[in-house]
Design a protein around this motif. Structure first.
Motif, PDB file in Angstrom:
ATOM      1  N   VAL A  37      24.786  20.881  46.528  1.00  0.00           N
ATOM      2  CA  VAL A  37      25.828  20.653  46.248  1.00  0.00           C
ATOM      3  C   VAL A  37      25.434  18.814  44.660  1.00  0.00           C
ATOM      4  O   VAL A  37      24.961  18.026  46.249  1.00  0.00           O
ATOM      5  CB  VAL A  37      26.493  20.173  46.393  1.00  0.00           C
ATOM      6  CG1 VAL A  37      28.218  19.657  44.886  1.00  0.00           C
ATOM      7  CG2 VAL A  37      27.222  21.981  46.591  1.00  0.00           C
ATOM      8  N   ILE A  38      24.207  18.548  44.098  1.00  0.00           N
ATOM      9  CA  ILE A  38      24.300  17.433  43.403  1.00  0.00           C
ATOM     10  C   ILE A  38      26.166  16.669  43.144  1.00  0.00           C
ATOM     11  O   ILE A  38      27.043  17.502  42.652  1.00  0.00           O
ATOM     12  CB  ILE A  38      23.172  17.928  42.111  1.00  0.00           C
ATOM     13  CG1 ILE A  38      24.491  18.313  40.945  1.00  0.00           C
ATOM     14  CG2 ILE A  38      22.310  18.334  42.639  1.00  0.00           C
ATOM     15  CD1 ILE A  38      23.881  18.420  39.859  1.00  0.00           C
ATOM     16  N   ASP A 240      11.633   1.409  36.195  1.00  0.00           N
ATOM     17  CA  ASP A 240      10.638   1.595  35.862  1.00  0.00           C
ATOM     18  C   ASP A 240      10.498   3.339  37.096  1.00  0.00           C
ATOM     19  O   ASP A 240      11.980   3.273  37.073  1.00  0.00           O
ATOM     20  CB  ASP A 240       9.893   1.339  36.983  1.00  0.00           C
ATOM     21  CG  ASP A 240      10.641   0.388  37.909  1.00  0.00           C
ATOM     22  OD1 ASP A 240      11.411   0.619  38.776  1.00  0.00           O
ATOM     23  OD2 ASP A 240       9.846  -1.073  38.662  1.00  0.00           O
ATOM     24  N   GLN A 241       9.524   3.668  37.650  1.00  0.00           N
ATOM     25  CA  GLN A 241       9.445   4.631  38.177  1.00  0.00           C
ATOM     26  C   GLN A 241      10.829   4.256  40.373  1.00  0.00           C
ATOM     27  O   GLN A 241      10.916   5.249  40.090  1.00  0.00           O
ATOM     28  CB  GLN A 241       8.313   5.193  38.604  1.00  0.00           C
ATOM     29  CG  GLN A 241       8.516   6.229  39.449  1.00  0.00           C
ATOM     30  CD  GLN A 241       6.374   6.877  39.283  1.00  0.00           C
ATOM     31  OE1 GLN A 241       6.120   7.271  38.824  1.00  0.00           O
ATOM     32  NE2 GLN A 241       6.814   7.688  41.160  1.00  0.00           N
ATOM     33  N   ALA A 242      10.223   3.341  40.301  1.00  0.00           N
ATOM     34  CA  ALA A 242      11.639   3.131  41.438  1.00  0.00           C
ATOM     35  C   ALA A 242      12.453   3.180  41.241  1.00  0.00           C
ATOM     36  O   ALA A 242      13.317   3.158  42.477  1.00  0.00           O
ATOM     37  CB  ALA A 242      10.544   1.296  41.815  1.00  0.00           C
ATOM     38  N   HIS A 243      12.792   2.408  40.315  1.00  0.00           N
ATOM     39  CA  HIS A 243      14.475   2.672  39.908  1.00  0.00           C
ATOM     40  C   HIS A 243      15.317   4.200  40.173  1.00  0.00           C
ATOM     41  O   HIS A 243      16.048   4.166  40.806  1.00  0.00           O
ATOM     42  CB  HIS A 243      14.269   1.871  38.554  1.00  0.00           C
ATOM     43  CG  HIS A 243      16.008   2.005  38.364  1.00  0.00           C
ATOM     44  ND1 HIS A 243      16.169   1.474  36.989  1.00  0.00           N
ATOM     45  CD2 HIS A 243      17.369   2.167  39.446  1.00  0.00           C
ATOM     46  CE1 HIS A 243      18.128   1.630  37.238  1.00  0.00           C
ATOM     47  NE2 HIS A 243      18.886   1.852  38.156  1.00  0.00           N
ATOM     48  N   PHE A 248      17.674   8.805  42.801  1.00  0.00           N
ATOM     49  CA  PHE A 248      17.463   9.791  43.341  1.00  0.00           C
ATOM     50  C   PHE A 248      18.353   9.780  44.997  1.00  0.00           C
ATOM     51  O   PHE A 248      18.547  10.835  45.628  1.00  0.00           O
ATOM     52  CB  PHE A 248      16.409  10.734  43.197  1.00  0.00           C
ATOM     53  CG  PHE A 248      16.599  11.213  42.258  1.00  0.00           C
ATOM     54  CD1 PHE A 248      16.464  12.632  42.118  1.00  0.00           C
ATOM     55  CD2 PHE A 248      16.352  11.105  40.484  1.00  0.00           C
ATOM     56  CE1 PHE A 248      16.059  13.832  40.778  1.00  0.00           C
ATOM     57  CE2 PHE A 248      16.631  11.679  39.413  1.00  0.00           C
ATOM     58  CZ  PHE A 248      17.041  13.817  40.272  1.00  0.00           C
ATOM     59  N   GLU A 249      16.857   9.008  45.472  1.00  0.00           N
ATOM     60  CA  GLU A 249      17.009   8.953  47.448  1.00  0.00           C
ATOM     61  C   GLU A 249      18.368   8.672  47.402  1.00  0.00           C
ATOM     62  O   GLU A 249      19.625   8.882  48.610  1.00  0.00           O
ATOM     63  CB  GLU A 249      16.374   8.173  47.856  1.00  0.00           C
ATOM     64  CG  GLU A 249      14.897   8.641  47.871  1.00  0.00           C
ATOM     65  CD  GLU A 249      14.074   7.349  48.062  1.00  0.00           C
ATOM     66  OE1 GLU A 249      13.920   6.856  48.247  1.00  0.00           O
ATOM     67  OE2 GLU A 249      12.242   7.804  49.021  1.00  0.00           O
ATOM     68  N   SER A 255      13.525  12.091  47.415  1.00  0.00           N
ATOM     69  CA  SER A 255      12.675  11.587  46.205  1.00  0.00           C
ATOM     70  C   SER A 255      12.767  12.842  45.330  1.00  0.00           C
ATOM     71  O   SER A 255      13.404  14.074  45.050  1.00  0.00           O
ATOM     72  CB  SER A 255      11.388  11.928  45.912  1.00  0.00           C
ATOM     73  OG  SER A 255      10.369  12.319  46.461  1.00  0.00           O
ATOM     74  N   PRO A 256      12.863  12.149  43.787  1.00  0.00           N
ATOM     75  CA  PRO A 256      12.797  13.259  43.215  1.00  0.00           C
ATOM     76  C   PRO A 256      11.360  14.529  42.619  1.00  0.00           C
ATOM     77  O   PRO A 256      11.899  15.676  41.883  1.00  0.00           O
ATOM     78  CB  PRO A 256      12.760  12.936  41.398  1.00  0.00           C
ATOM     79  CG  PRO A 256      12.079  11.611  41.666  1.00  0.00           C
ATOM     80  CD  PRO A 256      12.778  11.191  43.826  1.00  0.00           C
TER      81      PRO A 256
END
Length: 267
Positions: A37-38, A240-243, A248-249, A255-256
Motif C-alpha cells: 500500500v503506497i 536529480d535522479q538521486a533525489h 522512493f526508498e 528504488s523506483p
C-alpha cells in the motif's frame, strides 16, 4: 488477482466521503504476495470480506477498520479476501468520526469496537451488518457503510477550513512540486498555521503531504517500460535522479525501478 471498480459516494454522505472503490479478489493458484500500500494523505473506512475457507482457520467473516493517513508504505496480507470496500474520507471527516485530531491516527488502523465501544453493538446492528451481507449488491453495501458514518458523526462534519481546502487544491495541482512556504503564501496563512491545519484535519504535516503527492504522481505516470529515472526526476521537479530514488526508498521502501518491477509483476 485484484480487480478494482469505482463507485459514486452516496449523496447523503457527500460531506464525509470523497470517493468509493470496490476490490474483488480472484483466486490464483500461487500464494498471493503481500500487497504494498503506497503512502496516502487521505483517511479511509475499509471493510474486508473473507472467503468461507479463510474463516475455517480462525479468521472472522469480515474486518472493519478506520484507517488514518499513511506517511509510509505498508505491506498487507490479502489471503482469503473476497472483496474490499474502501470509503475515502474528506479532509476533516476523520477527526469528526474519531473524536480526536487526525494526526493521532496517522499510520494507525483502528477497530470500530475499540474506537466506539459504547455504540458499537448498535452501530453493528443498524449499519455495519447490512454492509457485510454478500447477497447485497455493492451499491447497497456502500449505502450501509455511509449510514454507519452518518450515524457515528451524528450530524454533518464541521467543514474543513477554507485555507486548508485551498492548500490541498494547490498541492494537488502542483503534484507536490511546490514548497510549503509557497502553498502558505498562496492561501494567505503562515507556514506554522498551515502546519497546524494539516495536522489537525489531514493528519500529516504539509511537507509530507507534498512529498507523497509527488511520489504518487510519478507512480501514476509510470509505464511498464524501463524507466528513464533521470528524465522522470527532471519532469517531476526533483533535484536529480538521486533525489527521486531517495524519496522512493524513504516512502515506498525500495528504488523506483524495483517498485516498477513490482507493479508489472502484480498487474
Amino acid at each position: 488477482m485484484r480487480q478494482r471498480a469505482t463507485h459514486a459516494p452516496p449523496a447523503s454522505a457527500g460531506h464525509l466521503v470523497e470517493s468509493v472503490s470496490l476490490d474483488r479478489f480472484v483466486p490464483v493458484a500461487r500464494r498471493p504476495a503481500p500487497w504494498r500500500v503506497i503512502p496516502d494523505a487521505s483517511a479511509h473506512l475499509i471493510v474486508h470480506l473473507y472467503e468461507p475457507a479463510a474463516r475455517i482457520v480462525g479468521r472472522a467473516a469480515y474486518r472493519c477498520r478506520l484507517v488514518g493517513p499513511r506517511s509510509v508504505y505498508a505491506d498487507v496480507d490479502q489471503r482469503g479476501r473476497s472483496r474490499t470496500l474502501v470509503l475515502t474520507l474528506r479532509p476533516g471527516a476523520l477527526a469528526a468520526l474519531a473524536g480526536m485530531p487526525a494526526d493521532e491516527l496517522a499510520d494507525h488502523a483502528l477497530d470500530p469496537r475499540d474506537l466506539w465501544p459504547a455504540e458499537y453493538d448498535e452501530l453493528l446492528e443498524e449499519a455495519l451488518a447490512p454492509a457485510l451481507d454478500p447477497a447485497l449488491d455493492p451499491a447497497a453495501q456502500i449505502r450501509a457503510l455511509a449510514a454507519l458514518l452518518r450515524r457515528r458523526a451524528r450530524a454533518a462534519a464541521p467543514p474543513a477550513p477554507a485555507a486548508l481546502l485551498a492548500a490541498l487544491g494547490v498541492a494537488r495541482r502542483c503534484a507536490g512540486r511546490c514548497t510549503v512556504d509557497a502553498v502558505a503564501a498562496h492561501v494567505g496563512v503562515s507556514g506554522r498555521h498551515l502546519r497546524a491545519l494539516f495536522l489537525r484535519h489531514v493528519g500529516l504535516p504539509p511537507k509530507r503531504v507534498l512529498r507523497i503527492a509527488r511520489v504518487r504522481e510519478v507512480i501514476a505516470r509510470m509505464s511498464g517500460a524501463n524507466g528513464d529515472w533521470a528524465r522522470r526526476a527532471a519532469d517531476h521537479g526533483y533535484f536529480d535522479q538521486a533525489h527521486l530514488i531517495h524519496d522512493f526508498e524513504a516512502l515506498l521502501g525500495e528504488s523506483p525501478e524495483r517498485f516498477r518491477e513490482r507493479c508489472v509483476r502484480e498487474g
